[in-house]
Scaffold this motif. Structure first.
Motif, PDB file in Angstrom:
ATOM      1  N   UNK A   7      75.591  44.174  34.327  1.00  0.00           N
ATOM      2  CA  UNK A   7      75.933  44.533  32.948  1.00  0.00           C
ATOM      3  C   UNK A   7      74.876  45.404  32.314  1.00  0.00           C
ATOM      4  N   UNK A   8      73.621  45.023  32.420  1.00  0.00           N
ATOM      5  CA  UNK A   8      72.551  45.757  31.711  1.00  0.00           C
ATOM      6  C   UNK A   8      72.357  47.151  32.309  1.00  0.00           C
ATOM      7  N   UNK A   9      72.532  47.258  33.624  1.00  0.00           N
ATOM      8  CA  UNK A   9      72.411  48.588  34.243  1.00  0.00           C
ATOM      9  C   UNK A   9      73.547  49.493  33.800  1.00  0.00           C
ATOM     10  N   UNK A  10      74.742  48.934  33.790  1.00  0.00           N
ATOM     11  CA  UNK A  10      75.888  49.745  33.364  1.00  0.00           C
ATOM     12  C   UNK A  10      75.747  50.184  31.920  1.00  0.00           C
ATOM     13  N   UNK A  11      75.214  49.274  31.055  1.00  0.00           N
ATOM     14  CA  UNK A  11      75.053  49.635  29.647  1.00  0.00           C
ATOM     15  C   UNK A  11      74.016  50.734  29.503  1.00  0.00           C
ATOM     16  N   UNK A  13      73.254  53.031  31.694  1.00  0.00           N
ATOM     17  CA  UNK A  13      73.860  54.301  32.144  1.00  0.00           C
ATOM     18  C   UNK A  13      74.788  54.871  31.079  1.00  0.00           C
ATOM     19  N   UNK A  14      75.544  54.020  30.417  1.00  0.00           N
ATOM     20  CA  UNK A  14      76.456  54.489  29.373  1.00  0.00           C
ATOM     21  C   UNK A  14      75.696  55.065  28.204  1.00  0.00           C
ATOM     22  N   UNK A  15      74.630  54.367  27.774  1.00  0.00           N
ATOM     23  CA  UNK A  15      73.837  54.873  26.655  1.00  0.00           C
ATOM     24  C   UNK A  15      73.187  56.207  27.014  1.00  0.00           C
ATOM     25  N   UNK A  16      72.769  56.336  28.279  1.00  0.00           N
ATOM     26  CA  UNK A  16      72.167  57.610  28.706  1.00  0.00           C
ATOM     27  C   UNK A  16      73.164  58.753  28.626  1.00  0.00           C
ATOM     28  N   UNK A  17      74.430  58.501  29.015  1.00  0.00           N
ATOM     29  CA  UNK A  17      75.452  59.542  28.956  1.00  0.00           C
ATOM     30  C   UNK A  17      75.773  59.914  27.509  1.00  0.00           C
ATOM     31  N   UNK A  18      75.751  58.885  26.621  1.00  0.00           N
ATOM     32  CA  UNK A  18      76.019  59.176  25.210  1.00  0.00           C
ATOM     33  C   UNK A  18      74.928  60.077  24.651  1.00  0.00           C
ATOM     34  N   UNK A  19      73.681  59.801  25.038  1.00  0.00           N
ATOM     35  CA  UNK A  19      72.571  60.633  24.563  1.00  0.00           C
ATOM     36  C   UNK A  19      72.696  62.063  25.085  1.00  0.00           C
ATOM     37  N   UNK A  20      73.297  62.234  26.275  1.00  0.00           N
ATOM     38  CA  UNK A  20      73.506  63.581  26.820  1.00  0.00           C
ATOM     39  C   UNK A  20      74.679  64.304  26.149  1.00  0.00           C
ATOM     40  N   UNK A  21      75.427  63.620  25.337  1.00  0.00           N
ATOM     41  CA  UNK A  21      76.536  64.264  24.623  1.00  0.00           C
ATOM     42  C   UNK A  21      77.918  63.935  25.144  1.00  0.00           C
TER      43      UNK A  21
END
Length: 258
Positions: A7-11, A13-21
């Protein structure tokens, strides 16, 4: 979710993609936008409503008559073709088909207008009062419909083989559709002379009427010498015209002797 990613790894990765736009997820797998894609084939929509029936083919009666007449190799075949012709409505009200009378080998062919009441009943041309007068007229110059001698006989037909209602004059459309049969009739009989009795046969073969003006004047039609004369029915109504009719008969007799 893949069991190898917690769960924490997936979250993370998702937050990183959001920061990339990245703000929208489209597919689970990447798509090669440069790959050629077959365009879908457009399907033509069928029109709504009931099916349109096929339009009837327009028939040209004169053309059909020409075809039927050309195929006739004898007078008998021509008569059969005329009786089978379905485009002339006069046959619907007539009692009999009136084709011809006399000697087909005769030098003189007489063409009248159409059968009258007596002719319609008998199935033969010129058998009423006008017919009796015709027989007397030609008998005076030695011609009869019963003679086996071509030089002393006549052959008789009409433009129309069926009686018009109330003995009315055939109209232009009726004449035009039966004209190919008349022309073929003349070809098969091949007379030396043609006598046109009255306006209708003159209109049919000469393209003009006015019998009082053109009677007695020799002309040509279908490669044959043609003499327009008064119809016997007219002579019954106008007895004074018999003198002119007699002059025309003497002229015909002189031609026959020559």
């Amino acid at each position: 979710m893949d069991s190898a990613v917690d769960y924490w790894t997936a979250r993370a990765l998702l937050e990183w993609q959001v920061e990339l736009g990245v703000d929208e997820a489209i597919l689970d797998a990447p798509v090669d936008r440069f790959e050629k894609v077959e365009e879908p084939v457009a399907v033509e929509a069928k029109p709504k409503g009931p099916p349109v029936p096929p339009q009837p083919v327009e028939v040209d009666p004169a053309q059909e008559a020409t075809t039927a007449a050309s195929a006739a190799v004898s007078r008998e075949a021509l008569g059969d073709a005329m009786q089978a012709f379905e485009h002339c409505e006069l046959k619907l009200g007539a009692k009999n088909f009136v084709f011809c009378d006399g000697n087909p080998d005769a030098r003189v062919m007489i063409i009248g207008e159409a059968p009258g009441r007596e002719e319609d009943l008998a199935g033969k041309p010129f058998v009423g009062r006008a017919g009796h007068l015709l027989d007397k007229m030609f008998g005076c110059i030695g011609l009869t419909r019963s003679s086996p001698d071509p030089a002393k006989s006549i052959y008789i037909t009409n433009v129309m083989p069926w009686r018009p209602p109330a003995n009315r004059t055939p109209d232009a459309k009726e004449i035009a559709m039966m004209l190919p049969f008349l022309k073929r009739h003349v070809e098969l009989v091949s007379p030396d002379f043609i006598v046109l009795m009255g306006n209708t046969p003159c209109q049919a073969l000469l393209g003009k009427g006015g019998i009082t003006r053109i009677r007695g004047n020799w002309t040509e039609a279908l490669g044959k010498p043609v003499l327009p004369v008064f119809h016997p029915a007219y002579l019954l109504r106008q007895p004074l015209a018999k003198r002119e009719a007699w002059a025309d008969l003497l002229d015909l007799s002189a031609r026959l002797e020559d």
